[in-house]
Design an enzyme around this catalytic site. Structure first.
Site, PDB file in Angstrom:
ATOM      1  N   ASP A 159       0.853  -1.190   0.000  1.00  0.00           N
ATOM      2  CA  ASP A 159       0.000   0.000   0.000  1.00  0.00           C
ATOM      3  C   ASP A 159       0.887   1.238   0.000  1.00  0.00           C
ATOM      4  O   ASP A 159       1.987   1.221   0.562  1.00  0.00           O
ATOM      5  CB  ASP A 159      -0.913   0.017   1.224  1.00  0.00           C
ATOM      6  CG  ASP A 159      -2.003  -1.041   1.153  1.00  0.00           C
ATOM      7  OD1 ASP A 159      -2.340  -1.461   0.032  1.00  0.00           O
ATOM      8  OD2 ASP A 159      -2.520  -1.443   2.214  1.00  0.00           O
ATOM      9  N   ASP A 173      -7.118  -1.525  -4.367  1.00  0.00           N
ATOM     10  CA  ASP A 173      -8.208  -1.204  -3.441  1.00  0.00           C
ATOM     11  C   ASP A 173      -9.171  -0.199  -4.066  1.00  0.00           C
ATOM     12  O   ASP A 173     -10.397  -0.325  -3.935  1.00  0.00           O
ATOM     13  CB  ASP A 173      -7.644  -0.636  -2.139  1.00  0.00           C
ATOM     14  CG  ASP A 173      -6.751  -1.617  -1.407  1.00  0.00           C
ATOM     15  OD1 ASP A 173      -6.958  -2.836  -1.566  1.00  0.00           O
ATOM     16  OD2 ASP A 173      -5.849  -1.169  -0.680  1.00  0.00           O
TER      17      ASP A 173
END
EC number: 3.4.23.36
Length: 200
Positions: A159, A173
């Protein structure tokens, strides 16, 4: 004799006339079936094209982040409101459920299988886009879980998008969330994946 032939032959005329419309109906039905199949293939092509783009953007962004940003100071994009900061997330989207990495891996694989099966009945362009986003996002994070450390099906997802006062996430995401929102909107409008519209 001619009169007898005329009387005997007369009943055959309506049947012969009736046979032509049936044949025409059969030909029109075949033509209709022929027009549906290319439509379905086009929607499947859109599904996989969107999925491929979402997956490619996610994969390339993660490769760049790992190579250039991991173990380095965060990069400020909009002051401290938005930064790029490399982290490893063992949980689901936005960092939730880090203790259930294997479960989320299985769920992602199941989502991919369901979308692949649903693609056979896909005639709606908006649904193709929505499912393509879901598929690309699921494949992006599943790739991390399979190939990244600490091990197969337990890998941590990369991330890097870090808004202020919000969880850090990635492009996969984002694709999953956008696809999910679009599916909810399509469901409220009564549009099914096969292109039919119903009103409750």
């Amino acid at each position: 004799m001619a009169e007898a032939e005329r009387i005997i032959g007369t009943p055959d005329i309506p049947e012969a006339a009736g046979a032509e419309p049936e044949q025409a109906d059969g030909e029109s039905g075949g033509a209709g079936a022929g027009t549906e199949r290319p439509k379905g293939r086009r929607r499947i092509a859109v599904l996989f094209a969107v999925a491929a783009l979402a997956y490619a953007f996610d994969l390339v962004s993660k490769l760049i982040v790992v190579a250039k940003l991991e173990h380095h100071a965060p990069i400020e994009i909009i002051g401290d409101w938005l930064r790029f900061e490399a982290i490893r997330n063992a949980g689901a989207a936005f960092g939730f459920g880090e203790a259930f990495t294997v479960i989320f891996t299985v769920i992602a694989a199941a989502v991919i299988v369901v979308i692949a099966r649903l693609a056979r009945k896909l005639y709606s362009l908006p649904w193709a886009i929505a499912l393509g986003l879901l598929l690309g996002g699921a494949l992006g994070n599943l790739t991390d879980r399979i190939f990244r450390s600490p091990g197969v099906f337990e890998g941590a997802v990369v991330d890097f998008i870090a808004p202020k006062h919000f969880a850090v996430f990635n492009l996969a995401d984002s694709a999953i969330v956008c696809g999910g929102i679009l599916i909810v909107l399509l469901s409220f409008r009564g549009l099914d994946p096969d292109g039919t519209v119903h009103k409750d």
